[in-house]
Scaffold this active site. Structure first.
Site, PDB file in Angstrom:
ATOM      1  N   GLU A  50       0.856  -1.194   0.000  1.00  0.00           N
ATOM      2  CA  GLU A  50       0.000   0.000   0.000  1.00  0.00           C
ATOM      3  C   GLU A  50       0.898   1.253   0.000  1.00  0.00           C
ATOM      4  O   GLU A  50       1.937   1.274   0.672  1.00  0.00           O
ATOM      5  CB  GLU A  50      -0.847  -0.064   1.289  1.00  0.00           C
ATOM      6  CG  GLU A  50      -1.801   1.080   1.527  1.00  0.00           C
ATOM      7  CD  GLU A  50      -2.565   0.874   2.868  1.00  0.00           C
ATOM      8  OE1 GLU A  50      -2.179   0.006   3.680  1.00  0.00           O
ATOM      9  OE2 GLU A  50      -3.551   1.601   3.074  1.00  0.00           O
ATOM     10  N   LYS A  99      -9.399   2.012  -2.072  1.00  0.00           N
ATOM     11  CA  LYS A  99      -9.698   1.410  -0.757  1.00  0.00           C
ATOM     12  C   LYS A  99     -11.019   1.941  -0.190  1.00  0.00           C
ATOM     13  O   LYS A  99     -11.202   3.154  -0.039  1.00  0.00           O
ATOM     14  CB  LYS A  99      -8.544   1.731   0.192  1.00  0.00           C
ATOM     15  CG  LYS A  99      -8.620   1.071   1.551  1.00  0.00           C
ATOM     16  CD  LYS A  99      -7.375   1.450   2.372  1.00  0.00           C
ATOM     17  CE  LYS A  99      -7.250   0.709   3.669  1.00  0.00           C
ATOM     18  NZ  LYS A  99      -6.014   1.087   4.396  1.00  0.00           N
ATOM     19  N   CYS A 134      -5.132  -3.506   2.373  1.00  0.00           N
ATOM     20  CA  CYS A 134      -4.912  -3.557   3.813  1.00  0.00           C
ATOM     21  C   CYS A 134      -6.184  -3.780   4.620  1.00  0.00           C
ATOM     22  O   CYS A 134      -6.758  -4.849   4.571  1.00  0.00           O
ATOM     23  CB  CYS A 134      -4.137  -2.323   4.267  1.00  0.00           C
ATOM     24  SG  CYS A 134      -3.251  -2.637   5.814  1.00  0.00           S
TER      25      CYS A 134
END
Ligand code: ACM
Length: 267
Positions: A40, A111, A144
């Site tokens: 990330e 995300k 994540c």
């Protein structure tokens, strides 16, 4: 067989020039791999002081030296590269993941589930949970903290993803408990590329890994080192969704009985 490399990185915070140099060098060592996964926010680091600083470091992917460098490797090596990316778009910031091929940016995910202070920096992703058909592979991307949300895994699974590339900046061990279970429940591969190092009060714990459709670890990396792990898988193994001869992990579901999940409050 598909050769995959995880690059477990120690980026330098807010120093894109240095990170481009470093990642360029590391990618020279993954030239034989079909798929390379980076963490990330690989080119910028993670722990922005405030939104102003985050804006000052964000770039349009279409106008980014970092992306150009990734594309040049993908072209030279005819490979797929997935990397976290600090994305500027329409005067907003997104914590994104780019899917790079020899043709350039072939896919993008933003995300959805923002962790802690990310909520003060980023907009929640607005692209849903896409799965890309690329070079004979079906590839999804989560980033994540998305790992904590079973719904996200299920959607990419139902869309046929064989591999989930999972760029990460993990700070706890919880992903090593949750992700093997999701891989087994949905019967796909997951490749989690984490980072190491400390940025102000946050320490990232390395320990990148890959798991197979049985939920078993294929590789596990150390906690404290910038390192590369390369291994091979047969992605077709993710097409077999039978968990017993009479049980198919998707076809045995009862979607009509799950509609309640769309309601905000079930108490
Ligand atoms: C995280 O989502 N970077 C923990």
């Amino acid at each position: 067989m598909l050769k995959i490399s995880i690059i477990q990185l120690l980026p330098k915070f807010a120093d894109q020039r240095q990170n481009i140099k470093k990642i360029n060098k590391l990618l020279l060592r993954t030239s034989q791999s079909d798929l390379v996964v980076l963490p990330e926010l690989a080119s910028t680091g993670y722990n922005f002081i405030n939104k102003e600083q985050a804006f000052s470091l964000a770039e349009l992917p279409e106008n980014s030296e970092y992306v150009e460098m990734l594309v040049s490797h993908a072209q030279k090596n005819k490979q797929i590269i997935v990397s976290g990316y600090h994305e500027l778009y329409d005067n907003n910031l997104f914590n994104s993941s780019l899917l790079i091929t020899e043709d350039g940016i072939a896919g993008k995910y933003r995300k959805v589930h923002l962790f802690m202070n990310e909520k003060a920096i980023y907009e929640p992703g607005d692209l849903g949970f896409p799965v890309f058909s690329i070079k004979g592979l079906k590839l999804g991307m989560l980033i994540c903290f998305d790992y904590l949300f079973a719904e996200a895994w299920r959607i990419v699974g139902l869309k046929g993803a064989e591999i989930i590339a999972h760029p990460s900046n993990l700070i706890t061990q919880n992903a090593t408990k949750a992700i093997p279970a999701q891989a087994m429940i949905n019967r796909f591969f997951v490749v989690t590329a984490n980072r190491t190092g400390t940025e102000r009060n946050i320490t990232f714990n390395g320990r990148s890994f890959a798991v197979d459709p049985n939920g078993d670890f294929i590789v596990r990396l150390p906690d404290d080192k910038e390192t590369i792990s390369t291994f091979s898988i047969n992605p077709k193994a993710a097409r077999d969704k039978l968990i017993t001869p009479l049980n198919h992990v998707f076809n045995d579901r009862f979607p009509d009985m799950y509609k309640e999940i769309l309601e905000k409050d079930l108490t």
